[in-house]
Enzyme design. Structure first.
Site, short mmCIF file in Angstrom:
data_model
loop_
_atom_site.label_atom_id
_atom_site.label_comp_id
_atom_site.label_asym_id
_atom_site.label_seq_id
_atom_site.Cartn_x
_atom_site.Cartn_y
_atom_site.Cartn_z
N CYS A 76 -2.30 6.15 15.90
CA CYS A 76 -1.85 7.15 14.93
C CYS A 76 -1.01 8.19 15.67
O CYS A 76 -1.09 8.27 16.90
CB CYS A 76 -3.06 7.84 14.29
SG CYS A 76 -2.63 8.70 12.77
N CYS A 130 -0.93 11.61 14.54
CA CYS A 130 -1.28 12.99 14.14
C CYS A 130 -1.75 13.87 15.29
O CYS A 130 -1.55 15.08 15.26
CB CYS A 130 -2.30 12.99 13.01
SG CYS A 130 -3.90 12.30 13.43
N LYS A 173 -8.92 4.04 3.89
CA LYS A 173 -9.17 5.39 4.38
C LYS A 173 -8.82 6.39 3.29
O LYS A 173 -7.70 6.43 2.79
CB LYS A 173 -8.30 5.63 5.63
CG LYS A 173 -8.40 7.02 6.19
CD LYS A 173 -7.74 7.07 7.56
CE LYS A 173 -7.73 8.48 8.10
NZ LYS A 173 -7.07 8.55 9.41
N GLU A 179 -5.74 -2.24 -1.17
CA GLU A 179 -5.47 -2.03 0.26
C GLU A 179 -6.08 -3.16 1.08
O GLU A 179 -5.47 -3.67 2.02
CB GLU A 179 -6.07 -0.69 0.73
CG GLU A 179 -5.30 0.54 0.31
CD GLU A 179 -4.08 0.81 1.20
OE1 GLU A 179 -3.82 0.06 2.15
OE2 GLU A 179 -3.37 1.80 0.92
N LYS A 191 -13.72 4.24 5.45
CA LYS A 191 -13.85 5.59 5.99
C LYS A 191 -13.59 6.63 4.93
O LYS A 191 -12.57 6.51 4.23
CB LYS A 191 -12.80 5.69 7.11
CG LYS A 191 -12.71 6.99 7.80
CD LYS A 191 -11.66 6.90 8.85
CE LYS A 191 -11.52 8.29 9.40
NZ LYS A 191 -10.36 8.43 10.23
C1 PBG Z 1 -6.36 9.94 12.42
C2 PBG Z 1 -7.85 9.95 12.33
C3 PBG Z 1 -8.63 10.89 11.68
C4 PBG Z 1 -9.94 10.51 11.86
C5 PBG Z 1 -9.94 9.34 12.63
N1 PBG Z 1 -8.62 9.01 12.88
C6 PBG Z 1 -8.27 12.17 11.05
C7 PBG Z 1 -7.46 12.27 9.86
O1 PBG Z 1 -7.10 11.32 9.18
O2 PBG Z 1 -7.13 13.43 9.61
C8 PBG Z 1 -11.13 11.25 11.32
C9 PBG Z 1 -12.44 10.86 11.88
C10 PBG Z 1 -13.55 11.80 11.64
O3 PBG Z 1 -13.51 12.71 10.79
O4 PBG Z 1 -14.55 11.63 12.34
N2 PBG Z 1 -5.92 9.74 13.72
#
Ligand code: PBG
Length: 327
Positions: free
Chosen positions: A118, A120, A195, A233, A248
């Site tokens: 990812c 972010c 997700k 999905e 998730k």
């Molecule tokens: C994105 C990612 C996130 C989480 C795992 N991978 C954060 C998001 O989508 O903002 C969240 C995991 C958690 O809350 O434990 N890289």
């Protein structure tokens, strides 16, 4: 008497163990670790008691503890010193996750390293892809090549499994293609394709320093009100070549885990996310609940819903509970 006697099989501990349907094992656990580029820190995340931001030079302590407890799978999240608009740190050869992966594979070759693919944590705007200047939204197709680049660089560093969490359309197709072209056709993709745009990720964003600087993730993550959308999905990701599917968050989404379990034969993973961890820890620290009992009940509920594996910040605690039981 004309009724059923269910209590016969609950009469004592031994018979209850004999008829128990679901179990949580160390082999089911995947432990998330936050690795920071800053030097020589091991700092507890205030909203996640017991979970730390850890520097590369302190990573061996954490890996040893996890390994000695019996954990054999970790997922790394990186916190770089510098962020930019294109998330360079995500695919840099000396990126923090790449370095952590090399270190882990060298110290513990049989510890599976899962890489979260990812952008972010590496973008200055905190979104999971590139921002289109005009719409101020994440540009799906322009983000894909960078995600492919990230995945390939993570595998080059030694990652055993790629777990893309960016929720761009087509990410499984593109990452599969990129890995295959680089010769990594044996590397599995554990897709985070199911997700939700959940508020349960709050504490993770403190830990990974990845809160979006504007807007939210609702144009790419799913609406928690939707169930059928998860199945769409799922269909796409399976068709695109996902080897495993993550759902998730987990606890408020056990119905989705069950739906996914019933519709696919690939392994299903429950991600017991940060907010779920924080809520349980906070109540336990107040002395309001029995942490061990509650955690095990939560984990068992994910297995019962149909999960094969669980990504959880409680992994080390669970190993300790299981060790105690074996005595
Ligand atoms: C994105 C990612 C996130 C989480 C795992 N991978 C954060 C998001 O989508 O903002 C969240 C995991 C958690 O809350 O434990 N890289």
């Amino acid at each position: 008497m004309s009724f059923d006697r269910h209590r016969r099989l609950r009469a004592n501990k031994t018979i209850r163990s004999l008829v128990r349907e679901n179990h949580v094992r160390k082999e089911d656990l995947i432990y998330p670790i936050f690795v920071v580029e800053r030097d020589d820190v091991k700092e507890e995340i205030p909203s996640m008691p017991g979970i730390y931001q850890i520097s590369l030079n302190r990573l061996d302590e954490e890996l040893k503890e996890a390994y000695d407890l019996g954990i054999r799978a970790v997922i790394f999240f990186g916190v770089p010193n510098e962020k930019d608009s294109v998330g360079t740190g995500a695919y840099a050869h000396e990126g923090i996750v790449q370095q952590a992966t090399r270190k882990s594979k060298k110290l513990y070759p049989d510890m599976l390293v899962i890489a979260d693919t990812c952008l972010c944590e590496y973008t200055d705007h905190g979104h999971c892809g590139l921002i289109d200047e005009h719409t101020h939204d994440v540009d799906n197709d322009k983000s894909l090549p960078l995600l492919v680049k990230t995945a390939v660089s993570q595998v080059e560093a030694g990652a055993d499994i790629i777990a893309p969490s960016n929720m761009m359309d087509g990410f499984v197709t593109e990452i599969r293609k990129g890995l295959d072209e680089a010769g990594y056709y044996n590397i599995p993709i554990m897709s985070y394709g199911i997700k939700y745009a959940s508020s349960f990720y709050g504490p993770f964003r403190d830990a990974a320093e990845s809160t979006p600087s504007f807007g939210d993730r609702k144009t790419y993550q799913m609406d928690p009100s939707n169930r059928r959308e998860a199945l769409l999905e799922l269909e796409s990701d399976l068709h695109e070549g996902a080897d495993m599917m993550i759902v998730k968050p987990s606890l408020s989404f056990l119905d989705i885990i069950r739906d996914v379990r019933e519709r696919t034969n690939v392994p299903v993973i429950a991600y017991n996310v940060s907010g779920e961890y924080s809520m349980t820890k906070a109540a336990a620290l107040q002395g309001w609940i029995d942490e061990e009992q509650i955690v095990m009940e939560q984990m068992t509920s994910m297995k019962r819903a149909g999960a094969d594996m669980i990504i959880t910040y409680f992994s080390k605690d669970i190993c300790r509970y299981l060790d105690k039981k074996e005595d």
